[in-house]
Design a protein around this motif. Sequence first.
Motif, mmCIF file in Angstrom:
data_model
loop_
_atom_site.group_PDB
_atom_site.id
_atom_site.type_symbol
_atom_site.label_atom_id
_atom_site.label_comp_id
_atom_site.label_asym_id
_atom_site.label_seq_id
_atom_site.Cartn_x
_atom_site.Cartn_y
_atom_site.Cartn_z
ATOM 1 N N TYR A 163 -11.858 -0.975 5.301
ATOM 2 C CA TYR A 163 -11.791 -2.692 4.988
ATOM 3 C C TYR A 163 -13.135 -2.788 5.751
ATOM 4 C CZ TYR A 163 -7.550 -1.494 2.649
ATOM 5 O OH TYR A 163 -6.897 -0.341 2.029
ATOM 6 N N HIS A 164 -13.158 -2.824 6.881
ATOM 7 C CA HIS A 164 -14.260 -3.358 7.354
ATOM 8 C C HIS A 164 -15.791 -3.226 6.629
ATOM 9 C CE1 HIS A 164 -16.000 -5.722 11.336
ATOM 10 N NE2 HIS A 164 -16.512 -5.288 10.935
ATOM 11 N N LEU A 165 -15.653 -2.159 6.106
ATOM 12 C CA LEU A 165 -16.956 -2.001 5.231
ATOM 13 C C LEU A 165 -16.837 -2.848 4.303
ATOM 14 C CD1 LEU A 165 -18.125 1.474 6.530
ATOM 15 C CD2 LEU A 165 -19.069 -0.393 7.503
ATOM 16 N N GLY A 166 -15.932 -2.326 3.685
ATOM 17 C CA GLY A 166 -15.753 -3.700 2.331
ATOM 18 C C GLY A 166 -16.266 -4.959 2.181
ATOM 19 N N PHE A 167 -15.321 -5.735 3.387
ATOM 20 C CA PHE A 167 -16.269 -7.078 4.268
ATOM 21 C C PHE A 167 -17.397 -7.190 4.360
ATOM 22 C CE2 PHE A 167 -11.792 -7.959 4.894
ATOM 23 C CZ PHE A 167 -11.688 -9.483 4.930
ATOM 24 N N TYR B 101 -1.107 11.898 -2.595
ATOM 25 C CA TYR B 101 -1.114 11.017 -1.398
ATOM 26 C C TYR B 101 -2.166 9.429 -1.575
ATOM 27 C CZ TYR B 101 0.654 15.476 0.317
ATOM 28 O OH TYR B 101 1.494 16.671 0.616
ATOM 29 N N VAL B 102 -0.801 8.768 -0.507
ATOM 30 C CA VAL B 102 -1.808 7.554 -0.376
ATOM 31 C C VAL B 102 -1.218 7.147 1.096
ATOM 32 C CG1 VAL B 102 -1.373 5.554 -1.457
ATOM 33 C CG2 VAL B 102 -0.272 6.759 -2.769
ATOM 34 N N ALA B 103 -3.303 6.589 1.240
ATOM 35 C CA ALA B 103 -3.186 6.274 2.763
ATOM 36 C C ALA B 103 -2.172 4.880 3.196
ATOM 37 C CB ALA B 103 -4.473 5.541 3.015
ATOM 38 N N ARG B 104 -1.598 4.816 4.091
ATOM 39 C CA ARG B 104 -0.847 3.284 4.237
ATOM 40 C C ARG B 104 -1.582 3.237 5.508
ATOM 41 N NH1 ARG B 104 1.323 2.534 -0.652
ATOM 42 N NH2 ARG B 104 2.531 4.140 -1.314
ATOM 43 N N THR B 105 -0.668 1.180 6.237
ATOM 44 C CA THR B 105 -1.270 1.283 7.481
ATOM 45 C C THR B 105 0.018 0.444 7.829
ATOM 46 O OG1 THR B 105 -2.704 0.316 8.930
ATOM 47 C CG2 THR B 105 -2.640 -0.702 6.887
ATOM 48 N N TYR B 106 0.357 0.108 9.056
ATOM 49 C CA TYR B 106 1.350 -0.488 9.422
ATOM 50 C C TYR B 106 1.341 -2.238 9.770
ATOM 51 C CZ TYR B 106 4.626 3.294 10.748
ATOM 52 O OH TYR B 106 5.436 4.328 10.937
ATOM 53 N N ALA B 107 -0.335 -2.566 9.222
ATOM 54 C CA ALA B 107 -0.129 -3.164 9.918
ATOM 55 C C ALA B 107 -0.185 -4.593 7.809
ATOM 56 C CB ALA B 107 -2.197 -3.636 9.210
ATOM 57 N N ASP B 108 -0.456 -5.502 9.099
ATOM 58 C CA ASP B 108 0.138 -6.437 7.215
ATOM 59 C C ASP B 108 -0.974 -6.682 6.314
ATOM 60 O OD1 ASP B 108 0.647 -8.368 5.469
ATOM 61 O OD2 ASP B 108 1.054 -9.438 6.298
ATOM 62 N N LEU B 109 -1.517 -6.313 4.898
ATOM 63 C CA LEU B 109 -2.388 -6.159 4.308
ATOM 64 C C LEU B 109 -2.841 -7.614 3.709
ATOM 65 C CD1 LEU B 109 -3.252 -2.413 2.979
ATOM 66 C CD2 LEU B 109 -3.999 -3.506 5.510
ATOM 67 N N SER B 110 -1.557 -8.315 3.365
ATOM 68 C CA SER B 110 -2.018 -9.495 2.360
ATOM 69 C C SER B 110 -2.391 -10.215 2.481
ATOM 70 C CB SER B 110 -0.205 -10.010 2.404
ATOM 71 O OG SER B 110 0.714 -10.479 3.608
ATOM 72 N N PHE B 111 -2.802 -11.040 4.154
ATOM 73 C CA PHE B 111 -3.637 -11.670 4.804
ATOM 74 C C PHE B 111 -5.138 -11.313 4.786
ATOM 75 C CE2 PHE B 111 -6.221 -12.962 8.101
ATOM 76 C CZ PHE B 111 -6.196 -14.650 7.733
ATOM 77 N N MET B 112 -4.924 -9.554 4.574
ATOM 78 C CA MET B 112 -6.546 -9.564 4.501
ATOM 79 C C MET B 112 -7.085 -9.269 2.661
ATOM 80 S SD MET B 112 -8.340 -5.762 4.805
ATOM 81 C CE MET B 112 -7.657 -5.587 3.787
ATOM 82 N N TYR B 113 -6.215 -9.074 2.150
ATOM 83 C CA TYR B 113 -6.563 -9.076 1.043
ATOM 84 C C TYR B 113 -7.373 -10.479 0.401
ATOM 85 C CZ TYR B 113 -5.274 -4.590 0.094
ATOM 86 O OH TYR B 113 -5.289 -2.704 -0.715
ATOM 87 N N SER B 114 -6.414 -11.561 1.132
ATOM 88 C CA SER B 114 -6.633 -12.811 0.441
ATOM 89 C C SER B 114 -8.049 -13.641 1.123
ATOM 90 C CB SER B 114 -5.763 -13.719 1.364
ATOM 91 O OG SER B 114 -4.586 -13.816 -0.100
ATOM 92 N N ALA B 115 -8.485 -12.437 2.227
ATOM 93 C CA ALA B 115 -9.501 -13.171 3.278
ATOM 94 C C ALA B 115 -10.883 -12.456 2.403
ATOM 95 C CB ALA B 115 -9.067 -12.751 4.524
ATOM 96 N N ILE C 44 -11.101 -11.675 -0.882
ATOM 97 C CA ILE C 44 -11.357 -12.009 -2.069
ATOM 98 C C ILE C 44 -12.143 -13.234 -1.849
ATOM 99 C CG2 ILE C 44 -10.322 -14.209 -4.139
ATOM 100 C CD1 ILE C 44 -8.494 -11.242 -4.309
ATOM 101 N N ILE C 45 -11.483 -14.008 -0.711
ATOM 102 C CA ILE C 45 -12.396 -15.994 -0.778
ATOM 103 C C ILE C 45 -13.899 -15.475 -0.176
ATOM 104 C CG2 ILE C 45 -12.549 -17.464 1.331
ATOM 105 C CD1 ILE C 45 -9.437 -17.071 0.944
#
Length: 323
Positions: A103-107, A172-186, A188-189
Motif C-alpha cells: 500500500y505504501h508503494l501504491g501511494f 487465500y486472501v491477505a488481511r490486516t488488523y488495521a482499519d483500511l477505510s481511511f487509507m483507501y479514501s486517502a 483515492i484523493i
Amino acid sequence: MDVDLQMLSGILITQFIYGTISTIIYALTVVFLIKHWKHFDNYFFKLYIYQFIFNMWMYWNFYITGRLPASTCKECFLSSWFDSLSKTSTTAFPYNFFFFCQYHLGFMSYTNVLLTSFNRYTLIFMQKSYTKIWHYGTYIMIGILCVLPLGFTYPMIAHPAYVEYNPLSDTYVARTYADLSFMYSALIIWMIVTIILSVFVNTLCWYRISKYSQQTRQQSEYRLFLVSFVTFLFQIAAFSIGTINKISADVDPSKLLLISRVGQVLSPFANDLLTLTTPYVLIIFSKRIRQSIKHLFVKGSFAPSSVTPIQNIRASRSVLSKI
C-alpha cells in the motif's frame, strides 16, 4: 481445481513470464546506463534507476500479498505456508511488512510519475535553475515522497497482517488488523491530486515543445519528455481501470455491462502498466539504448561506446543530445 482457479493460475503464470522478461530487460537498461554513466550522468536517469528499484520491489512484493494467495487452493503446494500465516499462527515471518509495502508503494507509484514529469518541466521551463534544483533537491524530494505516505500507511506496519482461507473461492486472501477505510479514501484523493498535477505539468510541457522546430524535436530533450509523457499516459490508463472496477463493484456487481467486464479482465494487469512498461518506453525512444540491447542479445555484449564523453553534462542544455 475449478475453472475460476485454473483461470487465476493461468493469469499468474502469464504475469510471471512477462514479469520476469520485463525485469531482465529493465535491469539490462540500468546496467547499460551505469556502464556508460559518463554519458548518461544526469538527473532524469538517476530518477530512472531509483524507479527501477521501486518498481521491481512493488511488482514482486505483490506476489506475496496478492497474486500467490489468490491463486492458491487448499490442496495446492503453497497452502501450508499460507496456513502458517493465519490469524492464529505464531510465525515470525514479517507479513505485515510486505502488506505495508504494497500500500505504501501504491501511494508512491503515482507520485513517482509526477516527479519525473516535474523533472522534464524544470528542464523545459527553468533551464537556468534546473541544475541547481536537481543537484540539491533530487534526494530531498525522493526522501520526502518516500516518507509522506507514512501518515496514511503506518497502521499497517503497526498492526499484524495474516492470510485467511476463503472456502467459497478456495483461495487465500491477505488481511490486516488495521482499519483500511481511511487509507483507501486517502489513497483515492492522493491519486486524483497527483494525476491532476501531472496533467497540468505535462500539458504545459507539451504546449511548449509543440512550438519547437522539427530539428529541435530530434534532440534528447524532446525524446526524454516523450518517455515521461507516455509513462504518464500509462498512469492514466491504470487509474481508469481501477476507477471502472470501483464504480462497477457498486453499480454493476454482476458485471452485466460491457465496460464492467472489460475492467474486470484488465484489472490484474493495471498496476503492471506502471511498474513494467518504463524500460520499453525508454528503449523505443532512445536509439542508442535500443541498439545496445539488440547488440547484447545478438552478440552477447553491449555495443561499444560510440559517444564522446560530455563534459559538464549537468550544465548543458542538451543534456543527452547523443542518446
